[in-house]
Design a protein around this motif. Structure first.
Motif, PDB file in Angstrom:
ATOM      1  N   LEU A  78      18.921  56.403   1.017  1.00 43.68           N
ATOM      2  CA  LEU A  78      20.202  56.314   2.110  1.00 43.68           C
ATOM      3  C   LEU A  78      21.415  56.859   1.652  1.00 43.68           C
ATOM      4  O   LEU A  78      22.074  57.797   2.526  1.00 43.68           O
ATOM      5  CB  LEU A  78      20.293  54.884   2.369  1.00 43.68           C
ATOM      6  N   ALA A  79      21.486  56.784   0.250  1.00 47.02           N
ATOM      7  CA  ALA A  79      22.621  57.420  -0.119  1.00 47.02           C
ATOM      8  C   ALA A  79      22.875  58.962  -0.172  1.00 47.02           C
ATOM      9  O   ALA A  79      23.749  59.751   0.272  1.00 47.02           O
ATOM     10  CB  ALA A  79      23.087  56.943  -1.750  1.00 47.02           C
ATOM     11  N   HIS A  80      21.416  59.451  -0.505  1.00 52.01           N
ATOM     12  CA  HIS A  80      21.188  60.934  -0.302  1.00 52.01           C
ATOM     13  C   HIS A  80      21.422  61.364   1.033  1.00 52.01           C
ATOM     14  O   HIS A  80      22.137  62.492   1.341  1.00 52.01           O
ATOM     15  CB  HIS A  80      20.032  61.201  -0.994  1.00 52.01           C
ATOM     16  N   ALA A  81      20.911  60.797   2.052  1.00 50.62           N
ATOM     17  CA  ALA A  81      20.791  61.274   3.295  1.00 50.62           C
ATOM     18  C   ALA A  81      22.374  61.196   3.579  1.00 50.62           C
ATOM     19  O   ALA A  81      22.775  62.254   4.584  1.00 50.62           O
ATOM     20  CB  ALA A  81      20.080  60.295   4.118  1.00 50.62           C
ATOM     21  N   ALA A  82      23.126  60.215   3.444  1.00 50.34           N
ATOM     22  CA  ALA A  82      24.594  60.108   4.052  1.00 50.34           C
ATOM     23  C   ALA A  82      25.132  61.048   3.174  1.00 50.34           C
ATOM     24  O   ALA A  82      26.257  61.773   3.890  1.00 50.34           O
ATOM     25  CB  ALA A  82      25.108  58.799   3.243  1.00 50.34           C
ATOM     26  N   LEU A  83      25.071  61.375   1.999  1.00 52.48           N
ATOM     27  CA  LEU A  83      25.833  62.600   1.260  1.00 52.48           C
ATOM     28  C   LEU A  83      25.416  63.783   1.839  1.00 52.48           C
ATOM     29  O   LEU A  83      26.217  64.752   1.713  1.00 52.48           O
ATOM     30  CB  LEU A  83      25.561  62.429  -0.345  1.00 52.48           C
ATOM     31  N   SER A  84      24.139  64.041   2.123  1.00 50.66           N
ATOM     32  CA  SER A  84      23.862  65.355   2.804  1.00 50.66           C
ATOM     33  C   SER A  84      24.720  65.580   4.297  1.00 50.66           C
ATOM     34  O   SER A  84      24.857  66.620   4.437  1.00 50.66           O
ATOM     35  CB  SER A  84      22.325  65.427   2.931  1.00 50.66           C
ATOM     36  N   ALA A  85      24.741  64.473   4.770  1.00 48.79           N
ATOM     37  CA  ALA A  85      25.455  64.659   6.143  1.00 48.79           C
ATOM     38  C   ALA A  85      27.054  64.923   5.942  1.00 48.79           C
ATOM     39  O   ALA A  85      27.520  65.381   6.878  1.00 48.79           O
ATOM     40  CB  ALA A  85      24.978  63.311   7.228  1.00 48.79           C
ATOM     41  N   PRO A 144      29.686  64.922   2.679  1.00 51.72           N
ATOM     42  CA  PRO A 144      29.850  65.178   1.380  1.00 51.72           C
ATOM     43  C   PRO A 144      30.822  64.169   0.815  1.00 51.72           C
ATOM     44  O   PRO A 144      30.636  63.638  -0.374  1.00 51.72           O
ATOM     45  CB  PRO A 144      30.183  66.496   0.934  1.00 51.72           C
ATOM     46  N   SER A 145      31.836  63.750   1.617  1.00 48.86           N
ATOM     47  CA  SER A 145      32.911  62.790   1.088  1.00 48.86           C
ATOM     48  C   SER A 145      32.592  61.318   1.210  1.00 48.86           C
ATOM     49  O   SER A 145      33.316  60.485   1.090  1.00 48.86           O
ATOM     50  CB  SER A 145      34.190  63.042   1.748  1.00 48.86           C
ATOM     51  N   ILE A 146      31.198  61.160   1.867  1.00 52.39           N
ATOM     52  CA  ILE A 146      30.818  59.671   1.980  1.00 52.39           C
ATOM     53  C   ILE A 146      30.900  58.902   0.746  1.00 52.39           C
ATOM     54  O   ILE A 146      30.912  57.512   0.889  1.00 52.39           O
ATOM     55  CB  ILE A 146      29.587  59.636   2.864  1.00 52.39           C
ATOM     56  N   GLY A 147      30.849  59.546  -0.243  1.00 55.60           N
ATOM     57  CA  GLY A 147      31.015  58.498  -1.505  1.00 55.60           C
ATOM     58  C   GLY A 147      31.961  57.791  -1.799  1.00 55.60           C
ATOM     59  O   GLY A 147      32.044  56.559  -2.252  1.00 55.60           O
ATOM     60  N   ALA A 200      28.377  62.062  13.618  1.00 53.80           N
ATOM     61  CA  ALA A 200      27.354  61.273  14.443  1.00 53.80           C
ATOM     62  C   ALA A 200      25.829  61.738  13.525  1.00 53.80           C
ATOM     63  O   ALA A 200      25.092  60.808  13.739  1.00 53.80           O
ATOM     64  CB  ALA A 200      27.098  62.008  15.800  1.00 53.80           C
ATOM     65  N   GLU A 201      25.914  62.635  12.521  1.00 50.14           N
ATOM     66  CA  GLU A 201      24.721  62.718  11.583  1.00 50.14           C
ATOM     67  C   GLU A 201      24.650  61.384  10.803  1.00 50.14           C
ATOM     68  O   GLU A 201      23.279  61.324  10.314  1.00 50.14           O
ATOM     69  CB  GLU A 201      24.921  63.979  10.835  1.00 50.14           C
ATOM     70  N   PRO A 255      27.293  49.098   7.610  1.00 50.29           N
ATOM     71  CA  PRO A 255      27.222  50.625   7.762  1.00 50.29           C
ATOM     72  C   PRO A 255      27.806  51.385   8.886  1.00 50.29           C
ATOM     73  O   PRO A 255      27.942  52.428   8.621  1.00 50.29           O
ATOM     74  CB  PRO A 255      25.796  50.705   7.389  1.00 50.29           C
ATOM     75  N   GLU A 256      27.650  50.745  10.127  1.00 54.99           N
ATOM     76  CA  GLU A 256      28.228  51.295  11.425  1.00 54.99           C
ATOM     77  C   GLU A 256      29.684  51.983  11.151  1.00 54.99           C
ATOM     78  O   GLU A 256      30.228  52.746  11.860  1.00 54.99           O
ATOM     79  CB  GLU A 256      28.077  50.593  12.427  1.00 54.99           C
ATOM     80  N   VAL A 257      30.520  51.148  10.240  1.00 59.40           N
ATOM     81  CA  VAL A 257      31.679  51.482  10.225  1.00 59.40           C
ATOM     82  C   VAL A 257      31.986  52.938   9.203  1.00 59.40           C
ATOM     83  O   VAL A 257      32.981  53.792   9.635  1.00 59.40           O
ATOM     84  CB  VAL A 257      32.601  50.539   9.127  1.00 59.40           C
ATOM     85  N   MET A 258      30.750  53.528   8.784  1.00 60.12           N
ATOM     86  CA  MET A 258      30.895  54.787   8.074  1.00 60.12           C
ATOM     87  C   MET A 258      31.025  55.732   9.271  1.00 60.12           C
ATOM     88  O   MET A 258      31.748  56.857   9.054  1.00 60.12           O
ATOM     89  CB  MET A 258      29.601  55.148   7.171  1.00 60.12           C
ATOM     90  N   VAL A 259      30.293  55.640  10.374  1.00 62.30           N
ATOM     91  CA  VAL A 259      30.059  56.441  11.537  1.00 62.30           C
ATOM     92  C   VAL A 259      31.496  56.590  12.120  1.00 62.30           C
ATOM     93  O   VAL A 259      32.026  57.623  12.503  1.00 62.30           O
ATOM     94  CB  VAL A 259      29.169  55.983  12.426  1.00 62.30           C
ATOM     95  N   THR A 260      32.109  55.317  12.358  1.00 63.14           N
ATOM     96  CA  THR A 260      33.487  55.378  12.928  1.00 63.14           C
ATOM     97  C   THR A 260      34.279  55.814  12.377  1.00 63.14           C
ATOM     98  O   THR A 260      35.398  56.608  12.753  1.00 63.14           O
ATOM     99  CB  THR A 260      33.930  53.814  13.561  1.00 63.14           C
ATOM    100  N   LEU A 261      34.373  55.557  10.706  1.00 65.00           N
ATOM    101  CA  LEU A 261      35.454  56.531  10.145  1.00 65.00           C
ATOM    102  C   LEU A 261      35.494  57.706   9.975  1.00 65.00           C
ATOM    103  O   LEU A 261      36.501  58.579   9.742  1.00 65.00           O
ATOM    104  CB  LEU A 261      35.733  55.606   8.434  1.00 65.00           C
TER     105      LEU A 261
END
Length: 130
Positions: free
Chosen positions: A62-69, A71-74, A108-109, A98-104
């Motif tokens: 999940l971390a890898h997929a998030a970083l791929s979509a 890069p600053s999601i770290g 949409a990826e 985790p939905e907060v990541m999308v709103t912040l």
């Protein structure tokens, strides 16, 4: 939208903390960091709070997929899970939704990643109250 997923567990703090670690592992999360807030605040500013620990949970795919979509999601990783004593027989376990990541990020990826993480964290929390 709230920012937390939560479960109230009718059990003392220490066994709930152990059960939370196990529930996260059952959902594929490892605990990368652990911060004992009560001990830290006592040592740093000599205040007492109820037992409370922050677990930094990560599921590498999940971390890898998030970083791929995004890069600053770290900045928003790992998933923080807080285990907090309410009283001698009650513990609250909360996880950042985790939905907060999308709103912040307004990216949409991240939707699929957030959905997967949310389902896993929700299952982990639900297992604590079964």
């Amino acid at each position: 939208m709230g920012y937390a997923l939560s479960a109230t567990v009718t059990q003392a703090f220490a066994p709930t903390l152990e059960a939370t670690r196990a529930a996260l592992a059952d959902q594929g999360f490892g605990v990368l960091t652990e911060i004992d807030l009560a001990a830290t605040l006592k040592a740093k500013i000599d205040v007492d709070i109820a037992p409370q620990v922050i677990l930094g949970a990560c599921r590498p795919p999940l971390a890898h997929a998030a970083l791929s979509a995004e890069p600053s999601i770290g900045l928003l990783l790992p998933c923080n899970v807080v285990v907090r004593s309410v009283d001698d027989e009650t513990t609250l376990v909360e996880a950042m939704d985790p939905e907060v990541m999308v709103t912040l990020t307004d990216n949409a990826e991240l939707g699929g990643v957030a959905d997967d993480a949310r389902q896993r964290l929700t299952a982990a929390l639900a297992s604590l109250t079964d």
